[in-house]
Scaffold this motif. Structure first.
Motif, PDB file in Angstrom:
ATOM      1  N   GLU A  56     -15.714  20.457  20.449  1.00  0.00           N
ATOM      2  CA  GLU A  56     -16.818  19.561  20.762  1.00  0.00           C
ATOM      3  C   GLU A  56     -16.482  18.108  20.420  1.00  0.00           C
ATOM      4  OE1 GLU A  56     -19.420  20.498  22.348  1.00  0.00           O
ATOM      5  OE2 GLU A  56     -18.968  22.640  22.287  1.00  0.00           O
ATOM      6  N   LEU A  57     -15.823  17.903  19.270  1.00  0.00           N
ATOM      7  CA  LEU A  57     -15.455  16.536  18.880  1.00  0.00           C
ATOM      8  C   LEU A  57     -14.475  15.915  19.875  1.00  0.00           C
ATOM      9  CD1 LEU A  57     -14.983  16.652  14.991  1.00  0.00           C
ATOM     10  CD2 LEU A  57     -16.824  15.563  16.284  1.00  0.00           C
ATOM     11  N   ARG A  58     -13.538  16.714  20.344  1.00  0.00           N
ATOM     12  CA  ARG A  58     -12.551  16.184  21.298  1.00  0.00           C
ATOM     13  C   ARG A  58     -13.192  15.797  22.624  1.00  0.00           C
ATOM     14  NH1 ARG A  58      -7.851  20.685  19.997  1.00  0.00           N
ATOM     15  NH2 ARG A  58      -6.949  19.617  18.183  1.00  0.00           N
ATOM     16  N   GLU A  59     -14.276  16.475  22.982  1.00  0.00           N
ATOM     17  CA  GLU A  59     -14.998  16.097  24.208  1.00  0.00           C
ATOM     18  C   GLU A  59     -15.986  14.968  23.952  1.00  0.00           C
ATOM     19  OE1 GLU A  59     -16.870  19.627  25.561  1.00  0.00           O
ATOM     20  OE2 GLU A  59     -15.005  20.630  26.138  1.00  0.00           O
ATOM     21  N   TYR A  60     -16.358  14.807  22.694  1.00  0.00           N
ATOM     22  CA  TYR A  60     -17.394  13.826  22.333  1.00  0.00           C
ATOM     23  C   TYR A  60     -16.852  12.405  22.323  1.00  0.00           C
ATOM     24  CZ  TYR A  60     -21.709  12.411  19.926  1.00  0.00           C
ATOM     25  OH  TYR A  60     -22.904  11.850  19.587  1.00  0.00           O
ATOM     26  N   SER A  61     -15.651  12.220  21.804  1.00  0.00           N
ATOM     27  CA  SER A  61     -15.088  10.876  21.667  1.00  0.00           C
ATOM     28  C   SER A  61     -14.899  10.157  23.003  1.00  0.00           C
ATOM     29  CB  SER A  61     -13.759  10.949  20.907  1.00  0.00           C
ATOM     30  OG  SER A  61     -13.157   9.683  20.811  1.00  0.00           O
ATOM     31  N   PRO A  62     -14.336  10.794  24.042  1.00  0.00           N
ATOM     32  CA  PRO A  62     -14.151  10.090  25.326  1.00  0.00           C
ATOM     33  C   PRO A  62     -15.452   9.630  25.958  1.00  0.00           C
ATOM     34  CG  PRO A  62     -12.806  12.075  25.245  1.00  0.00           C
ATOM     35  CD  PRO A  62     -13.716  12.133  24.073  1.00  0.00           C
ATOM     36  N   VAL A  63     -16.559  10.279  25.632  1.00  0.00           N
ATOM     37  CA  VAL A  63     -17.842   9.867  26.202  1.00  0.00           C
ATOM     38  C   VAL A  63     -18.167   8.431  25.793  1.00  0.00           C
ATOM     39  CG1 VAL A  63     -20.331  10.298  26.186  1.00  0.00           C
ATOM     40  CG2 VAL A  63     -18.720  12.218  26.322  1.00  0.00           C
ATOM     41  N   TYR A  64     -17.969   8.130  24.506  1.00  0.00           N
ATOM     42  CA  TYR A  64     -18.256   6.774  24.024  1.00  0.00           C
ATOM     43  C   TYR A  64     -17.228   5.771  24.535  1.00  0.00           C
ATOM     44  CZ  TYR A  64     -21.824   8.650  20.933  1.00  0.00           C
ATOM     45  OH  TYR A  64     -22.948   9.251  20.446  1.00  0.00           O
ATOM     46  N   SER A  65     -15.988   6.208  24.729  1.00  0.00           N
ATOM     47  CA  SER A  65     -14.965   5.307  25.267  1.00  0.00           C
ATOM     48  C   SER A  65     -15.308   4.869  26.683  1.00  0.00           C
ATOM     49  CB  SER A  65     -13.594   5.997  25.245  1.00  0.00           C
ATOM     50  OG  SER A  65     -13.212   6.314  23.941  1.00  0.00           O
ATOM     51  N   SER A  66     -15.682   5.841  27.524  1.00  0.00           N
ATOM     52  CA  SER A  66     -16.046   5.497  28.900  1.00  0.00           C
ATOM     53  C   SER A  66     -17.352   4.715  28.948  1.00  0.00           C
ATOM     54  CB  SER A  66     -16.160   6.782  29.733  1.00  0.00           C
ATOM     55  OG  SER A  66     -17.143   7.640  29.193  1.00  0.00           O
ATOM     56  N   TRP A  67     -18.246   5.026  28.021  1.00  0.00           N
ATOM     57  CA  TRP A  67     -19.517   4.311  27.959  1.00  0.00           C
ATOM     58  C   TRP A  67     -19.290   2.844  27.609  1.00  0.00           C
ATOM     59  CZ3 TRP A  67     -24.061   6.106  24.303  1.00  0.00           C
ATOM     60  CH2 TRP A  67     -25.194   5.334  24.572  1.00  0.00           C
ATOM     61  N   ALA A  68     -18.317   2.595  26.694  1.00  0.00           N
ATOM     62  CA  ALA A  68     -18.054   1.217  26.262  1.00  0.00           C
ATOM     63  C   ALA A  68     -17.607   0.340  27.415  1.00  0.00           C
ATOM     64  CB  ALA A  68     -16.988   1.215  25.165  1.00  0.00           C
ATOM     65  N   GLY A  69     -16.951   0.938  28.409  1.00  0.00           N
ATOM     66  CA  GLY A  69     -16.498   0.148  29.544  1.00  0.00           C
ATOM     67  C   GLY A  69     -17.616  -0.275  30.459  1.00  0.00           C
ATOM     68  N   CYS A  70     -18.769   0.336  30.325  1.00  0.00           N
ATOM     69  CA  CYS A  70     -19.900   0.023  31.198  1.00  0.00           C
ATOM     70  C   CYS A  70     -20.960  -0.819  30.497  1.00  0.00           C
ATOM     71  CB  CYS A  70     -20.550   1.310  31.710  1.00  0.00           C
ATOM     72  SG  CYS A  70     -19.410   2.411  32.566  1.00  0.00           S
ATOM     73  N   GLU A  71     -20.858  -0.993  29.204  1.00  0.00           N
ATOM     74  CA  GLU A  71     -21.853  -1.746  28.446  1.00  0.00           C
ATOM     75  C   GLU A  71     -21.161  -2.889  27.719  1.00  0.00           C
ATOM     76  OE1 GLU A  71     -25.056  -1.465  28.287  1.00  0.00           O
ATOM     77  OE2 GLU A  71     -25.315   0.387  29.447  1.00  0.00           O
ATOM     78  N   GLY A  72     -21.249  -4.064  28.299  1.00  0.00           N
ATOM     79  CA  GLY A  72     -20.574  -5.210  27.715  1.00  0.00           C
ATOM     80  C   GLY A  72     -21.052  -5.555  26.321  1.00  0.00           C
TER      81      GLY A  72
END
Length: 480
Positions: A270-286
């Protein structure tokens, strides 16, 4: 691993080492029956004796269980932690042939003992060679505790016996097995151990079957099979009770440890799937890029730390538990053999009582059986003390190591930091709020259809006023 020092054997008495003769020496002893081995006196002459399993006894070999002098001298050496035989198992290699696929390990030996022709040997052995060695040790040294080997068979489809993890775990277990044998004051001088360490080809030795005397010795258990042991001596009964309790404790710890590892492994996924979510989210929220990247970095650090903790528990903690479960089985087998020898002695003693008028040869047989029981008791007590010392050292190292690794894990997790300038009191509640709304607005969720049909614009305006950020427009645009 250095082994503990066994207690002094009761058969040594107060005599000097040079004056001590072992009860199972290769020469005939005319003994006066006595429960105290130390008070036993003997006159020497040639006679054919054998150990409880029928193996002939000789005094020429320094590793023979009949060599009490050598055993005491080696035990004295252990006090000073002096060793003259070092073995190691490393460099596993996979071999593929038309008939089979197997793994071999490099066995390196360094020694200064005179019975070795060279000071150093390096040979390759496979698992079945280690199994042959253990069987030979068990056959030739029935009064001693033989260290266990890792289990041979694995469940196909569950464990890949050619995987790097499995091969490395087995290599460590084989290395520990040889080191325990090399540290033993009797087993390390066994002729079969010498052959295993020095012979280039073991096939010729493997083809040699059981000797006639050994086969005859195996019949002892059938001769005494109909005789029920009166009572196991209290000290050996206490050993059996301790082993039963220890088995239960280890089984409980093993089950809990495996459950913890399973839960940690699932959480790790779950942690390994959780981290990329915030990484991709950061690219969309300046405006939230830094805190989101910081959360992603922290989750990645936690994931790596948990991965190391789970791996250490699987490769270091569980194998020790399983080794001692197998050790307990070995100890129980030695206790059963001791009981067989005692049963033989009691059966012959009763026969003497019944035929008390017939004195031709029977008393001598009873005395020999008594000597065998005393020899078995002395060797078993010494190995029990050695095993207890090893157990204390192993579990002290295991538990302190486990505690250290858990401390390191929480230190790594506690040192995760967000980027400089990020206010946790503001960003964390905001991220949590946005995450909840984001998961609620995913296509397929019940709230998705409700928001889309009835309140899409209202939700957008309300959340913008409450948070002070325009970032929610990203979610509403993607759900329309």
């Amino acid at each position: 691993m250095s082994a503990g020092t066994p207690k002094s054997l009761p058969s040594s008495g107060q005599k000097s080492i040079q004056d001590i003769s072992h009860p199972l020496s290769a020469e005939e002893s005319v003994l006066t029956p006595s429960p105290d081995v130390g008070n036993t006196t003997s006159s020497l002459g040639e006679k054919d004796l054998s150990l409880p399993n029928g193996t002939p006894v000789g005094t020429s070999s320094p590793g023979s269980s009949s060599s009490l002098l050598n055993r005491l001298q080696l035990d004295d050496d252990l006090d000073g932690e002096t060793h003259d035989l070092f073995v190691s198992v490393d460099d596993p290699k996979k071999h593929v042939s038309t008939m089979e696929t197997y793994i071999t390990y490099r066995v390196t030996t360094k020694t200064s003992r005179t019975e070795f022709d060279l000071p150093e040997y390096s040979l390759r052995r496979r698992y079945q060679d280690f199994d042959w060695l253990r069987n030979k040790l068990e056959e030739s040294q029935p009064t001693h505790l033989i260290p266990p080997l890792p289990e041979k068979f694995v469940m196909k489809g569950v464990v890949d016996r050619f995987s790097e993890e499995f091969v490395e775990t087995r290599r460590k277990a084989l290395d520990k097995f040889l080191k325990r044998v090399a540290d033993h004051p009797v087993l390390s001088f066994n002729e079969n151990f010498n052959v295993f360490l020095t012979a280039k080809d073991l096939n010729s030795y493997k083809k040699q079957g059981l000797t006639l005397l050994t086969k005859m010795g195996e019949s002892v258990k059938y001769v005494t099979g109909g005789y029920k042991l009166r009572a196991r001596p209290l000290e050996f009964a206490a050993m059996g009770d301790y082993l039963d309790i220890f088995t239960q404790k280890l089984g409980t710890i093993d089950r809990i440890a495996q459950r913890i590892i399973k839960e940690q492994s699932e959480y790790l996924v779950e942690l390994r799937e959780y981290s990329p979510v915030y990484s991709s989210w950061a690219g969309c929220e300046g405006e939230l890029q830094k805190p989101l990247e910081g959360v992603s970095s922290c989750i990645s650090s936690c994931s790596s730390a948990l991965d190391e903790l789970t791996e250490d528990m699987s490769e270091d903690f569980l194998p020790v538990l399983r080794e001692y479960v197998l050790y307990i089985e070995s100890m129980k087998n030695v206790l059963k053999k001791r009981d067989q020898v005692q049963a033989e002695y009691e059966a012959k003693l009763e026969a003497v009582v019944i035929r008390k008028d017939e004195r031709s040869g029977v008393p001598a047989d009873v005395e020999k059986c008594q000597d065998r029981v005393e020899c078995f008791n002395a060797d078993l007590k010494a190995d029990w003390d050695r095993w207890q010392n090893n157990k204390r050292q192993d579990f002290r190292q295991l538990l302190t190591g486990t505690a250290d690794r858990n401390i390191q894990y929480y230190e790594k997790v506690g040192h995760c930091e967000l980027p400089v300038g990020v206010d946790l009191s503001v960003t964390v509640p905001l991220i949590v709020s946005l995450s909840l709304h984001y998961s609620a607005l995913q296509p397929g969720s019940p709230l998705f259809h409700y928001y889309r049909r009835n309140q899409t614009s209202k939700v957008r305006q309300t959340e913008s006023r409450n948070t002070g950020y325009e970032g929610l427009s990203f979610f509403s645009q993607n759900t329309d």
